[in-house]
Motif scaffolding. Sequence first.
Motif, PDB file in Angstrom:
ATOM      1  N   ILE A   1       1.363  27.357  54.538  1.00  0.00           N
ATOM      2  CA  ILE A   1       1.377  27.438  53.074  1.00  0.00           C
ATOM      3  C   ILE A   1       2.308  26.382  52.498  1.00  0.00           C
ATOM      4  CG2 ILE A   1       2.024  28.923  51.137  1.00  0.00           C
ATOM      5  CD1 ILE A   1       1.090  31.307  52.880  1.00  0.00           C
TER       6      ILE A   1
ATOM      7  N   ARG B   1       1.396  22.888  50.058  1.00  0.00           N
ATOM      8  CA  ARG B   1       2.057  22.477  48.805  1.00  0.00           C
ATOM      9  C   ARG B   1       2.481  21.011  48.850  1.00  0.00           C
ATOM     10  NH1 ARG B   1       5.261  27.395  49.587  1.00  0.00           N
ATOM     11  NH2 ARG B   1       4.232  29.137  48.515  1.00  0.00           N
TER      12      ARG B   1
ATOM     13  N   THR C   1      -3.054  31.110  50.319  1.00  0.00           N
ATOM     14  CA  THR C   1      -2.453  32.425  50.565  1.00  0.00           C
ATOM     15  C   THR C   1      -2.786  32.851  51.988  1.00  0.00           C
ATOM     16  OG1 THR C   1      -4.399  33.643  49.790  1.00  0.00           O
ATOM     17  CG2 THR C   1      -2.757  33.019  48.131  1.00  0.00           C
TER      18      THR C   1
ATOM     19  N   ARG D   1      -5.044  24.515  45.150  1.00  0.00           N
ATOM     20  CA  ARG D   1      -3.699  23.946  45.164  1.00  0.00           C
ATOM     21  C   ARG D   1      -2.754  24.782  46.008  1.00  0.00           C
ATOM     22  NH1 ARG D   1      -1.386  20.043  42.390  1.00  0.00           N
ATOM     23  NH2 ARG D   1       0.873  20.029  42.116  1.00  0.00           N
ATOM     24  N   GLU D   2      -2.926  26.110  45.950  1.00  0.00           N
ATOM     25  CA  GLU D   2      -2.057  27.021  46.693  1.00  0.00           C
ATOM     26  C   GLU D   2      -2.905  27.802  47.702  1.00  0.00           C
ATOM     27  OE1 GLU D   2       1.231  27.582  46.532  1.00  0.00           O
ATOM     28  OE2 GLU D   2       1.653  26.133  44.941  1.00  0.00           O
TER      29      GLU D   2
END
Length: 204
Positions: A106, A110, A122, A119-120
Amino acid sequence: CVEYDVLFANRPLNHSHTGGTAPDRSKVTLPDAILPAPQCAQRIRARGWVIFLLVMAAVFWLYRLVKVLCSLLSYWEIRTFYIKALNIPSEGLCNYSWQEVQARLISLQRRQQMCVHKRELTELDIYHRILRFKNYTVAMVNKSLLPVRFHVPLLGPVVFLTQGLKYNLELLLFWGPGSLFQNKWSLRPQCKRAGARRELARRL
């Protein structure tokens, strides 16, 4: 080529036994039962089915060799990714939990945007990516799109999926030349268009 009658002392050869005496099985050696190379080649050429079986065995082992080499290359890429991208040395990998590996993935997303669609990342995204093929298979079974349920007289409905059938389904749907996926994680662009479903189903 092996002469099994000689190997098991059912037929005399050299010092196995002489005359009408019973064979001395303790004196039969392996070189006694192995035919010379020219005689072995002549015997093989005289039997077409033996040549066919040898060719099939060679093709199978060549396929297995290619598959092993591809797996080794894949494992090497994974090892390089862990070392260079996640900064996890191979000798210390056993000391990291899966949660720590996920946290590094993760964080790397970024910084470097490995996944361009989001973009992110999880934890759920990572699980979906790893289990994508399995999730598709489970969904198709739940929607009765795969022929794994059969009605057997006296037994009723039975779920039956052989390894051969599973292999063929995976070849057709996931990693074959005409599969729905262009790689291990992305569908082909034409498979994402709703208007092309009927044509894609006809091709499949």
